[in-house]
Design an enzyme around this catalytic site. Structure first.
Site, mmCIF file in Angstrom:
data_model
loop_
_atom_site.group_PDB
_atom_site.id
_atom_site.type_symbol
_atom_site.label_atom_id
_atom_site.label_comp_id
_atom_site.label_asym_id
_atom_site.label_seq_id
_atom_site.Cartn_x
_atom_site.Cartn_y
_atom_site.Cartn_z
ATOM 1 N N TYR A 109 0.959 -1.282 0.035
ATOM 2 C CA TYR A 109 -0.120 -0.155 -0.004
ATOM 3 C C TYR A 109 1.008 1.187 0.036
ATOM 4 O O TYR A 109 1.826 1.214 0.858
ATOM 5 C CB TYR A 109 -0.939 -0.015 1.351
ATOM 6 C CG TYR A 109 -2.066 -1.111 1.133
ATOM 7 C CD1 TYR A 109 -2.292 -1.733 0.122
ATOM 8 C CD2 TYR A 109 -2.824 -1.195 2.272
ATOM 9 C CE1 TYR A 109 -3.216 -2.821 0.132
ATOM 10 C CE2 TYR A 109 -3.824 -2.068 2.467
ATOM 11 C CZ TYR A 109 -4.107 -2.878 1.049
ATOM 12 O OH TYR A 109 -5.281 -3.876 1.165
ATOM 13 N N SER A 145 -14.141 -4.040 0.375
ATOM 14 C CA SER A 145 -15.278 -3.553 -0.751
ATOM 15 C C SER A 145 -16.527 -3.824 -0.162
ATOM 16 O O SER A 145 -17.237 -4.238 -0.839
ATOM 17 C CB SER A 145 -14.826 -3.981 -2.070
ATOM 18 O OG SER A 145 -15.544 -3.036 -2.938
ATOM 19 N N PRO A 146 -16.947 -3.593 1.024
ATOM 20 C CA PRO A 146 -18.476 -3.610 1.617
ATOM 21 C C PRO A 146 -19.414 -3.020 0.794
ATOM 22 O O PRO A 146 -20.509 -3.227 0.943
ATOM 23 C CB PRO A 146 -18.321 -3.407 3.082
ATOM 24 C CG PRO A 146 -17.016 -2.663 3.164
ATOM 25 C CD PRO A 146 -16.142 -2.831 2.238
ATOM 26 N N GLY A 186 -18.472 2.136 -3.473
ATOM 27 C CA GLY A 186 -19.416 3.363 -3.260
ATOM 28 C C GLY A 186 -20.772 2.863 -4.025
ATOM 29 O O GLY A 186 -21.691 3.731 -3.757
ATOM 30 N N GLY A 234 -23.566 2.749 -1.523
ATOM 31 C CA GLY A 234 -23.389 3.947 -0.486
ATOM 32 C C GLY A 234 -24.425 5.255 -0.811
ATOM 33 O O GLY A 234 -24.267 6.026 -0.436
#
Length: 323
Positions: free
Chosen positions: A53, A211-212, A216, A219
């Site tokens: 990362y 990636s729940p 987006g 969301g």
């Protein structure tokens, strides 16, 4: 904050996991450190990162940010269950990627240095390495455990049969093996229900969904587009076109429930078998506050059935495709 055991282990973690992938490239350091402090303030003790990362030009940047945050003291390290990952390529030299015993040793020492800590709670394999035998992987991990550098092992992006293969190899060595698996899992992407979740339940792994909100899309994306707050491009826009009616029905149902769509998506995951803690990846303080709200969203049996009707899932293997 709610806490639970990670898989079959005795380790207690918060039911939300703070993902740090945005720290550095998208969230500058002072804001990232403020988010981590706020996460502790909200009771989140479970943080996830990875050695790669930080972007292609600065791999390790995110771990460095976390390390400087730990170095500020205030029992920040002691209050954190720290998970990081290895597998990705760190340099163009041979043996600086994947899961050879040599790379496990080198990558672990490099992560410890960047993170400014002497141990990692959960050391995770970012992907399966088809060219390294599990006996070699476990031998290297056992050495790291004996040295006190790691406490537990986890995986990410493994298939169900990979989990079985890993755990059977660990059993032959009288080793604990994996206690967790990170997989993409949300209302739109439910493939793990076929074999990964049954394997996790069989072997006692906790599922950590990444990636729940499906980037987006879960969301409240349609409302945000109507309000001019957000406009999707590329693959995300194509996915939205393909699932427009589902997402519209979903957002309407969230409004019926009196909750934000993103809160409902996280709450749904917390009701799924073997799920320990969805990974939330806030870029701002406001996004962190929104994620914490999901813990207070009640979903009764009728609501769960309605969500399954909007986004059909999978029965477990082999029932889903055998008859």
């Amino acid at each position: 904050m709610q806490y639970t055991h990670l898989g079959r282990s005795g380790l207690q973690v918060s039911r939300l996991c703070l993902g740090t992938m945005n720290f550095g490239p998208q969230t500058e350091e002072s804001a990232a450190q403020a988010i981590m402090d706020s996460a502790h303030g909200a009771g989140i003790n479970f943080f996830d990162t990875a050695n790669v990362y930080g972007g292609t030009e600065h791999r390790g940047w995110t771990e460095e940010i976390i390390g400087r945050w730990f170095a500020k003291g205030g029992e920040r390290r002691e209050r954190t269950v720290l998970a990081t990952k290895l597998y990705g390529t760190m340099t163009d030299r041979p043996n600086e990627s994947k899961l050879s015993a040599l790379n496990i040793r080198r990558a672990l020492d490099a992560s410890l240095k960047r993170l400014q800590t002497d141990y990692i709670d959960i050391y995770q394999f970012h992907h399966v390495d088809r060219n390294t035998p599990w006996d070699e992987i476990w031998q290297a991990i056992e050495v790291a455990v004996q040295q006190g550098k790691i406490l537990y092992s986890g995986s990410s992006n493994l298939a169900g049969w990979h989990i079985a293969q890993a755990q059977e190899a660990a059993t032959r060595r009288n080793y604990t093996g994996l206690i967790s698996e990170q997989s993409i899992y949300n209302l739109l992407t439910r493939n793990v229900e076929l074999e990964v979740i049954p394997a996790a339940q069989q072997y006692g792994l906790g599922i950590i969904p990444w990636s729940p909100l499906h980037g987006g899309l879960l969301g409240g994306v349609l409302k945000k587009e109507r309000d001019g707050v957000r406009r999707l491009e590329g693959r995300a826009a194509e996915t939205l076109r393909n699932h427009h009616d589902q997402i519209r029905e979903y957002e309407d149902f969230a409004e019926e429930l009196g909750h934000e769509p993103g809160d409902v998506a996280l709450a749904w995951l917390l009701h799924q078998p073997a799920v320990t803690a969805p990974i939330i990846g806030p870029r701002t303080q406001e996004q962190l506050d929104a994620a914490v709200r999901a813990l207070d969203v009640p979903l009764n049996e009728d609501a769960l059935k309605r969500l399954d009707a909007i986004f059909p899932g999978h029965r477990t293997a082999p029932e889903d495709y055998a008859w």
